[in-house]
Design an enzyme around this catalytic site. Structure first.
Site, mmCIF file in Angstrom:
data_model
loop_
_atom_site.group_PDB
_atom_site.id
_atom_site.type_symbol
_atom_site.label_atom_id
_atom_site.label_comp_id
_atom_site.label_asym_id
_atom_site.label_seq_id
_atom_site.Cartn_x
_atom_site.Cartn_y
_atom_site.Cartn_z
ATOM 1 N N GLU A 48 0.846 -1.187 0.000
ATOM 2 C CA GLU A 48 0.000 0.000 0.000
ATOM 3 C C GLU A 48 0.878 1.233 0.000
ATOM 4 O O GLU A 48 1.970 1.203 0.560
ATOM 5 C CB GLU A 48 -0.856 0.031 1.273
ATOM 6 N N ARG A 105 -13.628 -8.903 13.408
ATOM 7 C CA ARG A 105 -13.511 -9.473 14.753
ATOM 8 C C ARG A 105 -13.680 -8.351 15.771
ATOM 9 O O ARG A 105 -13.806 -7.194 15.397
ATOM 10 C CB ARG A 105 -12.120 -10.076 14.919
#
Lengths: 169, 507
Positions: free
Chosen positions: B201, B294
């Site tokens: 990235e 999560r």
């Protein structure tokens, strides 16, 4: 009785003597009377020049841990000079080729062999602790005199990993 | 509604303890799993049952799908809660749990895979109108990655493709550092997630890291529970989080919240999750970074400002409850919450991990402070696992009040035996950049990189005196004659003993 502690490469000497129920203490050229108010480990409450301090103390081997007024310190009982010089892992200034573990962890790679010529900063050992990797590099150019660890071995902080001898030195 | 009477927690440390407490409050029995190193760890003591699943290295225990599912079957657990880290974002694990007829407390394997696969996630985000950071994830061979890095431009960020939570992330400043950083990131990724693939990235410097908490039920109700600002990081690991973010105004908050809900809906998300964004503080533009499928480490700050128990809501959603009556209109966040992560690491030794036995732990006890601990006195901080020991969370009406409370909580926190970052956290909390709410993700490396413990503190002198006193009172060194060798001396008594009369009334 004299106490010599070291922390962050600084040595600190203090003298502590019983004086009846109290203690006479000398540190940094200043003398003061210390009264122990309560000692129920880990709690230690004492007064120093009339001011009361509430500390928590614990000891593991030579290491003395102290929490006092929001700060935590670890002091190591300094050994005699001769004992320290003989101890494994002793580093005697910048000329030493002894390479020690900068953190506790596992050896994930031994990147050189005994007898290898290495350049300054060349990675010697790959370590891992708490999911983090770290390369331990040669402090100077030279020859790998000895590797003290093997792949997968767990090491303590400051444990000797390798020794690199300067050429001709 | 599914009946969940017993839940196995496939994790360790503070999050395992946190989830077990949530279960206990819902009258649900708990099963712990543990490795060799965790034989007597806190989470095994909190659980009603504990099952050994293998050797200390995570790959042989907490990352071993087969052993965890066997343990769930053996203990007749109805559900498995994965916590965070380890297998929490592993789609094969979620699938294997479902296939075994056990409820996975979390999203579907499809959602995990869709968000875990960065290429797929990216395509879906663009389709849903959620802005993304320039990056590369189309191939995983070294040559393609190196070429892509060149195209995106340095500095570049290497991230675990299967990862999250800042683990196995490396910033590469120049082309020459790329091969080494890639190899290291792969090994870390393999150990942390059991998967060595990476993505690239563009590294956005001076960005703010702001994330939104999502809750989604089985009936298509998806809400966000506002933001958490997590810009205070070292080595890409969050150390201080807060909510609300000092950067956001209501307008930007609403736009980001809507984007977060759209992102979750794009993968038919169910259960608790977090959409991470990076925000450019100058342009106030935001980009989708990733979704953590999560519960987050920093979930408690959202719990304090919303009044919801997220761990319990994960279980309630998993057993089929609806969240609609807890819709956004009914949830008005109140006040300000801050979390500090106490790590087993030495800030004066480049934040390298420290290990050891906890000789003494004193948690702060004051109004508005919560402590989520994964260890207790006598426990070992092992080099095998995450260095997170304790989370301290402070809540107050305003940001300033919450900061003051956190400083107070850190002052009262004492952990002896393992070096921690507590004093460093104090320094960060007192720093003007943080006080002004202007810290970016590079704040620590830019302003606090060379931190060391203050050497000439008056407290240090008092500490030395305390050490010498304790040593004298405890036991004289061998070979030295002293009255403390007298077995009848009061100094040898195990119980509390006072010299000089009673405590002054002021104490």
């Amino acid at each position: 009785m004299k106490f010599v502690y070291s922390s962050h490469a600084q040595n600190e000497t203090l003298d502590l003597e019983r004086a009846g129920d109290d203690f006479e203490i000398e540190i940094g050229g200043e003398r003061a009377r210390v009264q122990v108010i309560a000692f129920a480990p880990p709690r230690l409450i004492f007064s120093y020049n009339g001011k009361i301090f509430d500390a928590r103390v614990a000891r593991a081997g030579k290491k003395h841990w102290v929490y006092i007024q929001g700060a935590t310190f670890v002091f190591e009982r300094a050994e005699s000079r001769a004992a320290r010089d003989a101890a494994p892992g002793a580093r005697e200034g910048a000329g030493s080729g002894i390479v020690v573990a900068p953190m506790p962890g596992q050896v994930r790679g031994v990147l050189v062999e005994q007898g290898d010529a290495v350049t300054e900063g060349q990675p010697l050992v790959l370590m891992e602790a708490m999911k983090m990797e770290l390369k331990v590099n040669a402090p100077h150019a030279g020859v790998v005199a000895k590797i003290f660890v093997t792949l997968g071995q767990s090491v303590e902080r400051e444990q000797i990993l390798a020794e690199v001898i300067k050429r001709g030195g | 509604m599914a009946n969940l009477n017993k839940i196995l927690i496939a994790n360790r440390g503070e999050i395992a303890v946190r989830i077990m407490r949530a279960c206990g409050e819902m009258n649900i029995a708990t099963v712990a799993v543990y490795s060799d190193a965790d034989r007597a760890a806190l989470h095994t003591r909190v659980a009603a049952e504990a099952i050994h699943i293998g050797a200390s290295p995570p790959r042989e225990s907490y990352l071993n799908i087969e052993k965890i599912i066997d343990a769930a079957k053996k203990s007749n657990a109805d559900a498995i809660h994965p916590g965070y880290g380890f297998l929490a974002e592993n789609a094969e694990f979620a699938q294997a749990v479902n296939d075994a007829g056990i409820v996975f407390i979390g999203p579907s394997p499809f959602s995990i895979r869709a968000m875990g696969d960065k290429a797929e996630a990216r395509a879906r985000m663009i389709k849903s109108g959620v802005p993304v950071v320039p990056g590369f994830q189309d191939a995983d061979d070294q040559e393609s990655l190196a070429r892509a890095a060149e195209q995106i431009g340095y500095p570049i960020l290497i991230k675990a493709a299967a990862g999250g939570g800042g683990k196995a992330m490396r910033v590469v400043e120049t082309k020459s550092g790329f091969p080494d950083a890639l190899a290291a990131a792969r090994r870390e990724a393999l150990n942390a997630f059991g998967d060595a693939r990476v993505i690239l990235e563009r590294y956005v410097a001076n960005a703010r890291h702001i994330e939104f908490q999502i809750l989604a039920d089985k009936f298509g109700n998806t809400i966000h529970l506002f933001e958490r600002e997590c810009s205070i990081q070292r080595r890409h690991q969050k150390i201080i989080e807060e909510t609300p973010s000092p950067l956001l105004d209501d307008e930007l908050r609403e736009r980001m919240g809507n984007a977060a809900v759209a992102a979750a809906r794009a993968v038919n998300y169910e259960n608790a999750g977090t959409i991470e964004f990076i925000v450019d503080p100058d342009t106030r533009e935001f980009y989708f970074l990733e979704m953590n499928t999560r519960l987050q480490v920093e979930h408690p700050i959202t719990e304090l400002t919303t009044g919801l128990d997220l761990a319990q809501w994960q279980i309630r959603i998993a057993r089929g409850e609806r969240i609609e009556r807890y819709g956004e209109r009914l949830i008005q966040p109140r006040g300000h919450a801050i979390e500090c992560r106490v790590y087993a690491e030495d800030p004066s030794n480049h934040f390298l991990p420290s290990t050891g036995r906890v000789l003494d732990l004193q948690l702060p006890n004051m109004p508005g402070v919560r402590a989520d601990a994964g260890i207790a006195t006598g426990d070992e901080a092992s080099a095998f696992y995450d260095p997170l020991l304790v989370k301290l969370i402070a809540y107050a009406e305003t940001r300033d009040a919450a900061l003051a409370k956190m400083q107070n909580a850190l002052r009262e926190f004492s952990l002896l035996g393992v070096t921690t970052n507590v004093e460093f956290l104090q320094t960060v909390l007192a720093h003007p950049t943080l006080r002004q709410g202007k810290a970016t993700t590079r704040f620590i490396e830019q302003e606090l990189d060379a931190w060391t413990q203050a050497p000439h503190d008056e407290r240090r002198t008092m500490g030395l005196i305390a050490a010498a006193l304790a040593e004298s009172l405890d036991k004289a060194p061998e070979g030295e004659a002293s009255s403390v060798n007298d077995p009848y001396s009061p100094w040898r008594a195990q119980r509390a003993f006072r010299v000089g009369g009673e405590l002054p009334a002021a104490l």
